[in-house]
Design an enzyme around this catalytic site. Sequence first.
Site, mmCIF file in Angstrom:
data_model
loop_
_atom_site.group_PDB
_atom_site.id
_atom_site.type_symbol
_atom_site.label_atom_id
_atom_site.label_comp_id
_atom_site.label_asym_id
_atom_site.label_seq_id
_atom_site.Cartn_x
_atom_site.Cartn_y
_atom_site.Cartn_z
ATOM 1 N N ASP A 115 -14.755 42.947 3.181
ATOM 2 C CA ASP A 115 -15.342 43.723 4.269
ATOM 3 C C ASP A 115 -15.147 45.205 3.958
ATOM 4 O OD1 ASP A 115 -16.423 44.161 6.903
ATOM 5 O OD2 ASP A 115 -14.387 44.691 7.523
ATOM 6 N N CYS A 169 13.969 9.245 -2.981
ATOM 7 C CA CYS A 169 14.934 9.479 -1.905
ATOM 8 C C CYS A 169 14.214 9.820 -0.608
ATOM 9 C CB CYS A 169 15.877 10.623 -2.275
ATOM 10 S SG CYS A 169 16.824 10.352 -3.779
ATOM 11 N N CYS A 178 11.322 5.113 -13.664
ATOM 12 C CA CYS A 178 11.076 5.923 -12.468
ATOM 13 C C CYS A 178 10.301 7.193 -12.845
ATOM 14 C CB CYS A 178 12.400 6.301 -11.809
ATOM 15 S SG CYS A 178 12.173 7.166 -10.244
#
Length: 752
Positions: A461, A93, A417
């Site tokens: 850090d 679609c 499909c």
Amino acid sequence: MEAPSQILDLRVRSPILLRCAPCSERFCDRLTKREGIQDIQIDPGRARVRLIYDPASQSAERLEAIVQEACDALEREFDHQTYEIAGMDCPDCAITVQRAVSNLPGALWVDVDFAASRLSMEYDPKALALNRVTSAVRHAGYRAIVPGQVQKSRDLATWGLLALGGAGLLLSFLATVGPWLAWLIVAGYGAPIVLAAVRSLALRRITMHTLMTLAIIGALSIGEHLEAAMLVWLFALGSAVQNRALLKTRSALASLLELAPPVARAIIDGQEREIPVSELEIGMLIEVRPGERCPIDGTVISGETSMNESALTGESLPVDKRLGSLVLAGSLNGQGIIRVEVAKPYADTTLAKMIEAAQGSGSSKSETHQAIDRFAAWYTPAVIGLAALVALGGSQIFGLPMPDALHRALWLLVVACPCALVIATPVAIVAALGSASKQGAMVKGGDVLERLAKIDRVALDKTGTLTYSSVQLADHCFVNDAASAIAGSLAALNDHPLSRATALRLTDRLPVESYALYSGQGVEGSVNGQSYRFGSLEFATNERQVPAAIAQFIETNKGASVAALSDRTSVIAAFAFADTVRPDAKDAVTELLDMGVRVTALSGDQPEAVERVAKEMSVTDWRAGLTPQQKRELIEQSPHVAMIGDGINDVLALQSASVGIAMGAAGSDAAVEAADAALMRDDLRAVPKLIRLARRTSSVIRQNILISVVTKALLIGLGIAMPIGLWAAVLGDTGVSLLVTLNAARLLRTPR
């Protein structure tokens, strides 16, 4: 001797400019014409540009300005539009919609993301009116909706018609009513399928609707009226259930969109006036009343209240707001009335960035997603070819009666499909990004999640990440009476936590005639005609004498963070800071180690201070005295490393890591721009949660792919081996699509 080429990584504020193919080409063309730029590399998914340039011809600061100028010019010169697309139930679609809009004169670039139900496009307003776009989408069988518009729910009508059709089918099975009822069901439920197939063929597309139409015609041609009726009804039922499940996976994004008020109560010339949020400008005043959502990021200038920021940060407790407090767009106001000064346009707010990141899920496809798309491209033609072989040669090759051969060929058409396989990845990505946003994390695309799932090392850090960023000046040593004012004046120019702590404590100021900032090291400036350095010990003591008193002070404060102030010849002051390890950091490091993730602490601080924090955290791998460039070089040595920092002093490391994660990013433009992911609040425990989510997402995608492939193989094998009703093929095909969607929806649940 020529200076070697250098690399500059930048993130652009408008990612659509890089996703848009024409704008991306224009962007590269314009930059390559600039002197000193040797090469340009674009990463659309991460909204990042890498420039290779000659430092003798261009400075990094000038290049940043050139990139921003190019982006601003493209935004002014070319028009872009985004729509939500309703009615799409499979990736085919999305391709149909994309082709329908792309065929319009004046449509310069079109991209349709099925998982996010979003169409993005660039168009020429002189050649294309936007009402023609919505019309083209409507004629393709779908609806184009401008984001923010209210959609009318069609659920009641859809489920009512499905119930009516189901009752008709049941009656056809239980009573002798003739073929007319089956024909009526085929006509009612088959008409939309046939119409969609015709529209697809007009766009030269073979879709699931095309295959279903052939199956319907075939079933009717061999007299299987009831079979055809079951075929169309089950297809409609499966599509409706799958759409419902897809809406669930998109629910978190929908919740984010609902946080954005369309209008704001602006104070203009002393009068209240409601205006669109998009028209708010920096410096304007707005009023937010009890129970309302704040429409913009800004600063409180009057009033007090508490605001619920849970939808943005994941923090469940309300946050007190008073004069000078930062408020975020989308946060819910409590009982007070506040007036807020607008700090940035809506498009630059934290909420807008989170929505943009969530909506950009399909623009940065992971390697798995791309591989599946390539497989799907030949899967459907191969199965259609197999169906044709069975139909035309079933009698001769397999010895089947012609009706049986046709029936099995129709079965193969129904399962030809690859919908379930194609949606296996994107629905999981959308659900995962939505889940992350509910937990107060912004992740910029599916490729980031895929990289995050592979992380085996996390670099952190020290200051602001492992420890609180608000360190305090605990002690100092001066050998010069003016040192206090000089240090405070230079420290006030730098945003590093140690500089902020110094400037807060030493309030005397002297004029600084000129200065230069050295990222991660300190600041050098001229005061009363003399040059001074304030910053790390390595920076301030370089080629300078260290008086005995200063040396003793430094030795005494080993294990603490120490900074120094020096003139051209010697060190004239030293400062010791107390930083406190964050409790959430301890928990996070423990979790990461339990997950098998190695942890490395990185810092520009002196070794004793870093070692103290590392030991308290049970971190055995730590590095001290690093410049930002050295952090970057260390990060680049590991293929699967995540860097976590504040997004300000760690930009190079964040950009060089496999995944850069910024802490406490709510309201911080630098953090949001620099990183691949951003945590909206300062809680390091969100990092292991995010890695777990990425690993769960990777696992769900693998499960979905396995379910899809195995089920399709079984359906194809069954269809060839034995005559089974076509309704079983539809049930199996739509059922597996529904199964992978529901499996992906599990990611929306937050694990305990």
